[in-house]
Every structure is written in C-alpha cells, then in structure tokens.
Design a protein around this motif. Structure first.
Motif, PDB file in Angstrom:
ATOM      1  N   ASN A  63      53.073  -7.895  18.979  1.00 23.34           N
ATOM      2  CA  ASN A  63      53.651  -7.121  17.888  1.00 23.34           C
ATOM      3  C   ASN A  63      55.167  -7.067  18.093  1.00 23.34           C
ATOM      4  N   ILE A  64      55.884  -8.008  17.472  1.00 23.49           N
ATOM      5  CA  ILE A  64      57.327  -8.115  17.627  1.00 23.49           C
ATOM      6  C   ILE A  64      57.984  -7.726  16.315  1.00 23.49           C
ATOM      7  N   PRO A  65      58.877  -6.737  16.301  1.00 30.49           N
ATOM      8  CA  PRO A  65      59.571  -6.353  15.071  1.00 30.49           C
ATOM      9  C   PRO A  65      60.367  -7.523  14.487  1.00 30.49           C
ATOM     10  N   PRO A  66      60.686  -7.478  13.200  1.00 31.35           N
ATOM     11  CA  PRO A  66      61.263  -8.652  12.527  1.00 31.35           C
ATOM     12  C   PRO A  66      62.614  -9.097  13.082  1.00 31.35           C
ATOM     13  N   ILE A  67      63.545  -8.161  13.318  1.00 35.39           N
ATOM     14  CA  ILE A  67      64.864  -8.564  13.807  1.00 35.39           C
ATOM     15  C   ILE A  67      64.761  -9.164  15.204  1.00 35.39           C
ATOM     16  N   THR A  68      63.954  -8.590  16.051  1.00 32.38           N
ATOM     17  CA  THR A  68      63.755  -9.133  17.394  1.00 32.38           C
ATOM     18  C   THR A  68      63.137 -10.513  17.337  1.00 32.38           C
ATOM     19  N   ARG A  69      62.192 -10.714  16.425  1.00 36.94           N
ATOM     20  CA  ARG A  69      61.573 -12.029  16.265  1.00 36.94           C
ATOM     21  C   ARG A  69      62.594 -13.083  15.836  1.00 36.94           C
ATOM     22  N   ILE A  70      63.477 -12.708  14.902  1.00 39.41           N
ATOM     23  CA  ILE A  70      64.516 -13.638  14.454  1.00 39.41           C
ATOM     24  C   ILE A  70      65.464 -13.986  15.599  1.00 39.41           C
ATOM     25  N   LEU A  71      65.815 -12.982  16.401  1.00 38.64           N
ATOM     26  CA  LEU A  71      66.696 -13.230  17.542  1.00 38.64           C
ATOM     27  C   LEU A  71      66.082 -14.221  18.526  1.00 38.64           C
ATOM     28  N   LEU A  72      64.817 -14.043  18.837  1.00 40.43           N
ATOM     29  CA  LEU A  72      64.156 -14.935  19.787  1.00 40.43           C
ATOM     30  C   LEU A  72      64.086 -16.366  19.255  1.00 40.43           C
ATOM     31  N   ILE A  73      63.745 -16.513  17.970  1.00 47.00           N
ATOM     32  CA  ILE A  73      63.669 -17.855  17.382  1.00 47.00           C
ATOM     33  C   ILE A  73      65.040 -18.522  17.378  1.00 47.00           C
ATOM     34  N   ALA A  74      66.081 -17.779  16.990  1.00 49.11           N
ATOM     35  CA  ALA A  74      67.432 -18.335  16.961  1.00 49.11           C
ATOM     36  C   ALA A  74      67.917 -18.685  18.362  1.00 49.11           C
ATOM     37  N   LEU A  75      67.599 -17.860  19.343  1.00 49.14           N
ATOM     38  CA  LEU A  75      68.018 -18.117  20.719  1.00 49.14           C
ATOM     39  C   LEU A  75      67.419 -19.421  21.240  1.00 49.14           C
ATOM     40  N   VAL A  76      66.131 -19.578  21.075  1.00 47.91           N
ATOM     41  CA  VAL A  76      65.463 -20.776  21.598  1.00 47.91           C
ATOM     42  C   VAL A  76      65.915 -22.017  20.840  1.00 47.91           C
ATOM     43  N   SER A  77      65.939 -21.967  19.513  1.00 48.74           N
ATOM     44  CA  SER A  77      66.274 -23.147  18.717  1.00 48.74           C
ATOM     45  C   SER A  77      67.718 -23.586  18.938  1.00 48.74           C
ATOM     46  N   GLN A  78      68.675 -22.647  18.912  1.00 49.64           N
ATOM     47  CA  GLN A  78      70.078 -23.020  19.097  1.00 49.64           C
ATOM     48  C   GLN A  78      70.358 -23.504  20.518  1.00 49.64           C
ATOM     49  N   SER A  79      69.728 -22.885  21.508  1.00 51.88           N
ATOM     50  CA  SER A  79      69.953 -23.311  22.893  1.00 51.88           C
ATOM     51  C   SER A  79      69.399 -24.715  23.124  1.00 51.88           C
ATOM     52  N   LEU A  80      68.213 -25.004  22.592  1.00 47.78           N
ATOM     53  CA  LEU A  80      67.639 -26.338  22.736  1.00 47.78           C
ATOM     54  C   LEU A  80      68.455 -27.380  21.980  1.00 47.78           C
ATOM     55  N   LEU A  81      68.956 -27.034  20.790  1.00 46.52           N
ATOM     56  CA  LEU A  81      69.786 -27.959  20.031  1.00 46.52           C
ATOM     57  C   LEU A  81      71.081 -28.268  20.776  1.00 46.52           C
ATOM     58  N   SER A  82      71.725 -27.240  21.312  1.00 44.36           N
ATOM     59  CA  SER A  82      72.951 -27.453  22.071  1.00 44.36           C
ATOM     60  C   SER A  82      72.692 -28.308  23.307  1.00 44.36           C
ATOM     61  N   PHE A  83      71.587 -28.048  23.982  1.00 46.79           N
ATOM     62  CA  PHE A  83      71.250 -28.832  25.171  1.00 46.79           C
ATOM     63  C   PHE A  83      71.005 -30.299  24.810  1.00 46.79           C
ATOM     64  N   ALA A  84      70.306 -30.552  23.709  1.00 45.30           N
ATOM     65  CA  ALA A  84      70.018 -31.929  23.309  1.00 45.30           C
ATOM     66  C   ALA A  84      71.305 -32.683  22.959  1.00 45.30           C
ATOM     67  N   ILE A  85      72.219 -32.035  22.250  1.00 45.41           N
ATOM     68  CA  ILE A  85      73.475 -32.695  21.877  1.00 45.41           C
ATOM     69  C   ILE A  85      74.316 -32.992  23.114  1.00 45.41           C
ATOM     70  N   ARG A  86      74.414 -32.027  24.006  1.00 43.31           N
ATOM     71  CA  ARG A  86      75.204 -32.243  25.215  1.00 43.31           C
ATOM     72  C   ARG A  86      74.568 -33.294  26.117  1.00 43.31           C
ATOM     73  N   TYR A  87      73.262 -33.379  26.139  1.00 45.91           N
ATOM     74  CA  TYR A  87      72.576 -34.364  26.969  1.00 45.91           C
ATOM     75  C   TYR A  87      72.832 -35.783  26.457  1.00 45.91           C
ATOM     76  N   ARG A  88      72.832 -35.949  25.146  1.00 42.86           N
ATOM     77  CA  ARG A  88      73.045 -37.282  24.570  1.00 42.86           C
ATOM     78  C   ARG A  88      74.483 -37.750  24.762  1.00 42.86           C
ATOM     79  N   GLN A  89      75.441 -36.822  24.792  1.00 42.04           N
ATOM     80  CA  GLN A  89      76.847 -37.198  24.904  1.00 42.04           C
ATOM     81  C   GLN A  89      77.404 -36.998  26.311  1.00 42.04           C
ATOM     82  N   TRP A  90      76.548 -36.672  27.262  1.00 38.15           N
ATOM     83  CA  TRP A  90      77.018 -36.335  28.599  1.00 38.15           C
ATOM     84  C   TRP A  90      77.656 -37.537  29.285  1.00 38.15           C
ATOM     85  N   SER A  91      78.700 -37.262  30.033  1.00 38.31           N
ATOM     86  CA  SER A  91      79.342 -38.286  30.853  1.00 38.31           C
ATOM     87  C   SER A  91      79.942 -37.599  32.065  1.00 38.31           C
ATOM     88  N   GLU A  92      80.166 -38.360  33.130  1.00 44.46           N
ATOM     89  CA  GLU A  92      80.709 -37.786  34.358  1.00 44.46           C
ATOM     90  C   GLU A  92      82.193 -37.473  34.237  1.00 44.46           C
TER      91      GLU A  92
END
Length: 354
Positions: free
Chosen positions: A6-35
């Motif tokens: 039972n997760i209230p609506p604003i908390t649910r939105i925060l969790l979804i945004a946190l996971v999705s944006q963090s994974l998207l940022s990680f994927a972009i940085r991984y593809r463009q990563w260089s030493e």
C-alpha cells in the motif's frame, strides 16, 4: 498471493522516477564511457556549465543516482519516509514539501558552485554534477524531528540510543565523509547543508498547520514549539551558543520581513494549550483519546462516590451473581517513531530554546 504494498500516490511516483531516471542515466554513461573523461548527462542531471538550457534538470536531478549503493539507500528512504510523511500530511502537502526541499537546495548548490568558479577560476566547479536524493533524505529527518521530537531510536541492543533530532547532523557528517570517496561529490555536502536549512525554515515558519478536533485556526503556519527550535538539533554543550546565534539571525529575518514573528497565540498553541503540536500525525486522535481518558476517570470517580453514598444509607442487597466492575481506563499511547526500536522520553519543562 503475496500481500499488495500500500504505497501512497506521490511516494509511488517518486520511486518510479528514481529507478527509471537512474537506470537511464547509467545506460547513457555506460555507452559513452571512456578512460579519458568523465561522462555527464546534462539533460537529466544538473551540471552548472551545461544544464542551463535544460531548466527541468533543477527538479529531475534530485531523483538521479550514480551507483547502486546510493540508489538502494534512496529507494529505502523514499519508500519508508515518503509513505509515513504522505499519510501524515496528505499528498498535497507532501508534494509541496518535496518541491521546496528539492528545488531550493539544488538552486543554492548551483549558485555556490558558480561563485566558487568565479573566485578560483577552476572550471571543475561548474562541471560538478549536482544530483541525488541527499536533500530529500535530510529533509525527511528534519520532518521526523518535528513530528516525534521526544522519541529515541535504540540500535545494537541498546548500545546506541539517540533522540530523533540528532539524526540530521549525523546525516550531514556521513555525507561529508562519503564526499571524500568516489560515491559522492562535494555537491552532496552542499545539498545536505542547504536541504537541512531549507526544510527546517519551511516547517518552522511557513508550512500550514493542521488544527485538531473542531478548532477553526486553519490559518496558522509554522511550528513555534520549543522542541523544534534550531538549537535542539545540536548536542547539549553547544545549545546555548547555537540558540544565541539563531536568535540574532531570526531577529534580522523578522526585521527584513522574510519571517513573520510568532504571536502569543502561536506559542500557546504549540505548547498544547489550544491543540496538540501542529503537524503531528494522529494528534487529533491522541487529543481525543486523552480527553476520553479524563472523562472516563471523572465518571469512574462519580460512580464510586455515588456507590459509597448509597451503601451508607441503604443495606447492601444480597449477592445474586458476580459483581460488576468498572471497566479499566484505556491507556493512551503515543505514536512510535519509524525505523528501529523506539522509546518515549518526554521533555522536561524549561528545556529548549527559541
């Protein structure tokens, strides 16, 4: 079937945004990563030199984490802290609190890094990424310090016992140490300190109060209680110095009309003369239980007095069955703090400062 969370609506939105944006940022940085260079994503996270053309990053960057460790801490913080505060304040008030405690620290951190660049000429300041839920984490701790100021959290089977208002400064200390490691940047320390000040100022002076029972004082704002004074976050030996300094700052802010001075009614209300401490979840329920307990106690005394008077004037009737006993008083309990074993230690009169 497993039980549904039972997760209230604003908390649910925060969790979804946190996971999705963090994974998207990680994927972009991984593809463009260089030493040879560090990869930044200026259209998701806030980078002072690159993100001015992406103004939405002042908000989205709060829900972007760069590693699994900080992502896990952020998820746990939002899941437990967000659920508690959203149910205590309603979704609308919780959303306002999130906007203020996310936008303001990000803007202050942005300005501080630009000033450091102007003072030193070091371009690395303006290329520092400002991201993470650090301002939300410490803002939640400040909110808990307002809601349950007299509770203590006991850890390691009683070895460590701390009152809730001690956790914000411990959080700042922990962030400061982690800023020396690759897990966090120097921006995280700036976010922690600015988030602490922003959340306290908002809750102390501006957040609408929730009146209890049938009172019509819905226009009250802030929390004038002594348990939420700025000095209460600090250890006892330094409280007098912090209190004196904060009083001077408060007087300056009042003279500049940035803060409104508390009236006698505000102070009286915060002490419980009119209603329980404002903003406390279940305070109306606690006040109703307290009054109910007092009424039952008075009724019990009257019944005993009436029974004693009638027994003196009339002979006792023959016993025909088991005697009827007055129902014992219900215990009025205070809400327990989140996370860990807690105990309630009431404040002694005269403690605290403005």
């Amino acid at each position: 079937m497993p039980p549904r969370l039972n997760i209230p609506p604003i908390t649910r939105i925060l969790l979804i945004a946190l996971v999705s944006q963090s994974l998207l940022s990680f994927a972009i940085r991984y593809r463009q990563w260089s030493e040879e260079s560090d990869i930044v994503v200026p259209y998701i996270a806030l980078v002072p030199q690159l993100s001015l053309i992406y103004p939405w990053t002042f908000l989205t960057t709060t829900l972007v984490e760069n590693n699994v460790f900080t992502l896990g801490i952020s998820g746990v913080t939002i899941f437990y802290g967000g659920r508690y505060l959203e149910r205590a304040w309603t979704s609308t008030e919780f959303a306002k609190f999130l906007l203020i405690t996310a936008l303001t620290p990000n803007a202050l951190c942005f300005g501080t890094l630009v000033i450091l660049f102007a003072a030193t000429g070091d371009m690395s300041w303006t290329l520092t990424t400002i991201n993470g839920t650090v301002p939300l984490q410490i803002s939640f701790l400040v909110a808990f310090s307002q809601l349950v100021p007299a509770h203590t959290v006991t850890l390691f089977r009683g070895i460590v016992s701390l009152r809730v208002p001690r956790f914000p400064l411990l959080h700042i200390l922990g962030v400061s140490l982690l800023s020396l490691t690759p897990l966090l940047s120097v921006a995280s320390f700036l976010l922690a300190t600015s988030g602490f000040l922003t959340s306290w100022i908002y809750l102390r002076f501006y957040k609408p109060a929730f009146p209890d029972l049938d009172t019509a004082q819905s226009s009250l704002r802030g929390d004038a209680s002594e348990t939420f004074a700025f000095a209460e976050f600090f250890p006892d030996p330094v409280k007098p110095f912090v209190s004196s300094f904060s009083d001077q700052v408060y007087n300056v802010l009042v003279s500049l009309r940035i803060c409104s001075p508390f009236s006698a009614a505000d102070v009286s209300a915060s002490r419980g003369d009119t209603f329980m401490q404002r903003g406390t979840p279940g305070s109306a329920r606690a006040e109703a239980e307290r009054r109910r307990a007092l009424a039952l106690k008075a009724l019990d005394q009257r019944l005993h007095a009436a029974t004693a008077g009638s027994s003196k004037s009339q002979p006792p009737p023959p016993a025909t069955g088991p005697s009827v006993q007055v129902q014992p008083q219900p215990n009025v309990q205070t809400p327990q703090a989140m996370l860990g074993e807690t105990t309630y230690v009431p404040e002694r009169e005269g403690e605290g400062s403005h």
